[in-house]
Design an enzyme around this catalytic site. Structure first.
Site, PDB file in Angstrom:
ATOM      1  CG  HIS A   1      -6.312  -5.608   1.299  1.00 16.41           C
ATOM      2  ND1 HIS A   1      -6.933  -6.161   2.397  1.00 16.41           N
ATOM      3  CD2 HIS A   1      -5.036  -5.340   1.694  1.00 16.41           C
ATOM      4  CE1 HIS A   1      -6.072  -6.237   3.391  1.00 16.41           C
ATOM      5  NE2 HIS A   1      -4.906  -5.743   2.986  1.00 16.41           N
ATOM      6  CD  GLU A   2      -2.493  -3.868  -0.976  1.00 15.97           C
ATOM      7  OE1 GLU A   2      -2.025  -3.063  -0.166  1.00 15.97           O
ATOM      8  OE2 GLU A   2      -2.502  -5.099  -0.776  1.00 15.97           O
TER       9      GLU A   2
ATOM     10  CE1 TYR B   1      -3.199  -8.747   4.743  1.00 18.03           C
ATOM     11  CE2 TYR B   1      -1.868  -9.934   6.350  1.00 18.03           C
ATOM     12  CZ  TYR B   1      -1.966  -9.065   5.280  1.00 18.03           C
ATOM     13  OH  TYR B   1      -0.829  -8.515   4.748  1.00 18.03           O
TER      14      TYR B   1
ATOM     15  CD  GLU C   1       0.024  -1.417   3.144  1.00 13.39           C
ATOM     16  OE1 GLU C   1       0.233  -1.531   4.356  1.00 13.39           O
ATOM     17  OE2 GLU C   1       0.023  -2.388   2.354  1.00 13.39           O
TER      18      GLU C   1
ATOM     19  CG  ASP D   1       9.060  -9.110   7.466  1.00 13.32           C
ATOM     20  OD1 ASP D   1       7.902  -8.729   7.237  1.00 13.32           O
ATOM     21  OD2 ASP D   1      10.067  -8.432   7.175  1.00 13.32           O
TER      22      ASP D   1
ATOM     23  CG  HIS E   1      -3.634  -0.891   3.441  1.00 16.32           C
ATOM     24  ND1 HIS E   1      -3.626  -1.132   4.808  1.00 16.32           N
ATOM     25  CD2 HIS E   1      -3.408  -2.094   2.838  1.00 16.32           C
ATOM     26  CE1 HIS E   1      -3.418  -2.422   5.013  1.00 16.32           C
ATOM     27  NE2 HIS E   1      -3.284  -3.028   3.849  1.00 16.32           N
TER      28      HIS E   1
ATOM     29  CD  GLU F   1      -2.449  -5.698   6.083  1.00 16.08           C
ATOM     30  OE1 GLU F   1      -3.519  -5.732   5.470  1.00 16.08           O
ATOM     31  OE2 GLU F   1      -1.411  -5.190   5.613  1.00 16.08           O
TER      32      GLU F   1
END
Length: 627
Positions: free
Chosen positions: A313-314, A403, A289, A395, A317, A336
């Protein structure tokens, strides 16, 4: 291992400990004492050496008397630091104490007595800079010019520039990128004037006026063309991809923006333009995003718009994540989970409640797969919405849990407070209250409780169960959604499970219905049901699933084949892993391939490890026991 003005020094200098209020578990920055308020970044791209030559000017404000500012760095070669007047400034690079030593080094720079100062840091990236991905010309679609791009979320921004690399700190920035002709640089801001040519190089300038986190400073440099895809939107892609990308995204971008604005209570879209840059299929994420320039994987262009939910979705953001941000990575679900929830509200507005119900059930099955994977790897704590991840790289904790479990929690809250409009009213107030701020889960909870204090049912909410409970939550989603599209997928799956064949008509089925059909089969196998290789062969003969251009369907078909230990799927799986680098695909596929044929899994990974981004390579190597 410390450097002072570039020279080694044996003992670390003594300095006050970072205050608790200004401390982030994954950052050494002392932002409660000295805050970076503006970033002006100049980069020159060197494809031969695969490095960026950088000069980073930071405007630093002292919040309280502090002898220095502490910045995050990782694999950067610092060359010099000067002040407003160009005078050298004392600086040191220190190893941080554990566990922060796992996340990089501290760049400690002396501050003058003045309230605000500008520091100019000259540096180079190195081959260990995790934010950078370099592709040779042979690895690109056009095979004529090299390509590079950055991906800094979660904590890789420190390998792109010295910064306070935490979502708790936001700052506006400018960026100039000098690249060899005829390449183009696109960055996460609005263009500032036309490119300037000098010799065989061109310099592109961008400005981001909205304060953002360091992980949103992004560039892509490649042989790019652009096309218009909406009144405020362009698409950038390699020449061989541009027409397919335009066909995929034309006009739908603006529709998504306007519908998203409705769902978030009319909150203003604050970024000006909304553009898309198509990334190579090695990109570790479906989309990223970056403001004014969302990065989208080429894997998500099947030609029929069936994967445009990722674009929705992006776009969401733009309000959630980029404008209202999680303060720490334990709160990632605020980014998310909210975005996934609003995305599906947007798509429900456009395509109807049955489609929203279908997406919710697809997401729930993704959550089931994620929980199963995390339990298999011995990390059930990562199935919590607010996990304890202070000592691990965010990460390495990444999964579909924030999500899908986060989205599911918000859908549950929607039922508690009375419906979609009530949630929209709250979302509008939420964005207004926290825009340009970074917040924790507790801030969100208290705002929700205050807003809905007159709703009796909020006493039913078991916050501890939802936020800190492991595994799947105690909530029957299927009882609350329009199941008309869902039930078609279930009936098709049940037919194959019960009779090893099906005469159900499938020509009208949406891509998400095929995803759910395969999810039902995968879940059945995980639960102990056996699907014969002859049955799988019949499915392939009937539906030609190996030929699909939809990466989500292809991923599930390969995963099902590996879980059933079907030798026929191995060639398809190898081809998939050689052509797609998205982490949520390749990690579970390698785990399933390892359980099927460990030697082959390692061989396939070794052939493709240079194709994947560093964040994916590290995780797969760990899964395969390669260190």
């Amino acid at each position: 291992a410390k450097k002072e003005g570039g020279q080694p020094k044996k003992k670390p200098a003594q300095r006050p400990a970072t205050s608790v209020k200004g401390s982030c578990p994954h950052s050494v920055a002392n932002f409660s004492e000295a805050l970076v308020e503006r970033i002006d970044l100049q980069l020159k791209v060197d494809f031969e050496e695969q490095v960026l030559q950088g000069e980073c000017k930071l405007t630093v404000r002292s919040i309280k008397p502090a002898p220095h500012v502490i910045l995050d760095t990782l694999a950067l070669a610092i060359e010099s630091v000067t002040d407003d007047n160009g005078e050298p400034v004392h600086w040191e690079v220190e190893e941080s104490p554990p566990p922060k030593s796992n996340f990089g080094q501290s760049l400690v720079i002396a501050l003058p007595a003045s309230k605000t100062t500008t520091l100019s840091i000259k540096y180079k990236t190195t081959e260990k800079s995790t934010a950078l991905q370099w592709l040779t010309k042979e690895q690109t679609q056009g095979k004529q010019y090299p390509l590079c791009f950055t991906q800094s979320q979660a904590i890789c921004g420190r390998s792109l520039l010295p910064c306070q690399d935490t979502p708790s700190v936001k700052a506006p920035f400018t960026i100039s990128v000098t690249v060899p002709e005829p390449l183009t640089a696109v960055a996460s801001g609005e263009p500032s004037g036309d490119p300037e040519s000098s010799g065989n190089f061109r310099t592109f300038r961008y400005e981001q006026k909205v304060p953002v986190m360091s992980y949103l400073i992004a560039i892509v440099v490649a042989h790019l063309e652009s096309c218009q895809i909406g009144p405020r939107s362009k698409c950038y892609a390699e020449p061989g991809v541009i027409h397919a990308a335009q066909k995929e995204f034309q006009d739908i971008v603006e529709d998504f923006i306007l519908k998203a604005q409705e769902v978030v209570g009319g909150a203003k879209y604050e970024w000006g333009s909304y553009n898309v840059a198509v990334m190579p299929s090695s990109f570790a994420y479906g989309g990223m995003e970056n403001p004014n320039c969302t990065f989208m994987s080429a894997s998500l262009i099947p030609g029929d718009r069936s994967l445009t939910p990722t674009l929705a979705h992006e776009i969401v953001h733009s309000w959630i994540g980029n404008l209202v941000t999680n303060a720490f990575w334990k709160d990632f679900w605020l980014n998310e989970g909210f975005t996934r929830y609003i995305e599906r509200r947007v798509l429900g507005k456009i395509f109807g409640p049955a489609f929203r119900g279908l997406l919710l059930l697809v997401g729930y099955n993704d959550l089931i797969k994620a929980v199963d994977m995390l339990n298999q790897q011995g990390t059930p704590g990562l199935t919590r919405l607010e996990p304890e991840i202070d000592e691990i790289d965010p990460d390495d904790a990444f999964s579909r849990v924030p999500y899908e479990k986060g989205s599911l929690f918000l859908f549950y809250l929607e039922q508690i407070v009375g419906g979609e409009q009530q949630m929209t009213d709250w979302l509008g107030a939420y964005v207004a209250a926290f825009r340009e701020r970074s917040i924790e889960t507790e801030d969100c909870k208290q705002h929700f409780l205050k807003f809905f204090k007159g709703v009796k049912r909020i006493k039913e909410i078991d916050w501890e169960h939802w936020l800190h409970g492991e595994g799947l939550p105690d909530f029957d989603l299927s009882s609350y959604v329009d199941r008309s599209l869902v039930d078609e997928s279930r009936a098709l799956a049940d037919s194959w499970l019960n009779t090893s064949t099906s005469d159900v008509e499938t020509g009208h089925m949406k891509a998400q219905q095929w995803m759910l059909f395969l999810d039902h089969l995968i879940n059945a196998v995980v639960a102990g049901t056996s699907i014969s290789h002859d049955t799988l062969a019949s499915m392939e003969s009937k539906y030609k699933l190996s030929l699909t251009k939809n990466v989500e369907v292809s991923f599930r078909w390969c995963l099902l084949g590996c879980k059933c230990k079907w030798p026929v799927c191995l060639d398809w799986t190898e081809k998939f892993l050689a052509n797609h680098g998205r982490g949520v695909y390749v990690k579970p596929l390698y785990m399933a391939l390892k359980a099927f044929d460990a030697e082959r899994a390692i061989s396939v990974f070794q052939q493709n490890r240079n194709f994947y981004m560093t964040v994916v390579t590290r995780q797969i190597a760990a899964c395969l026991g390669l260190g």
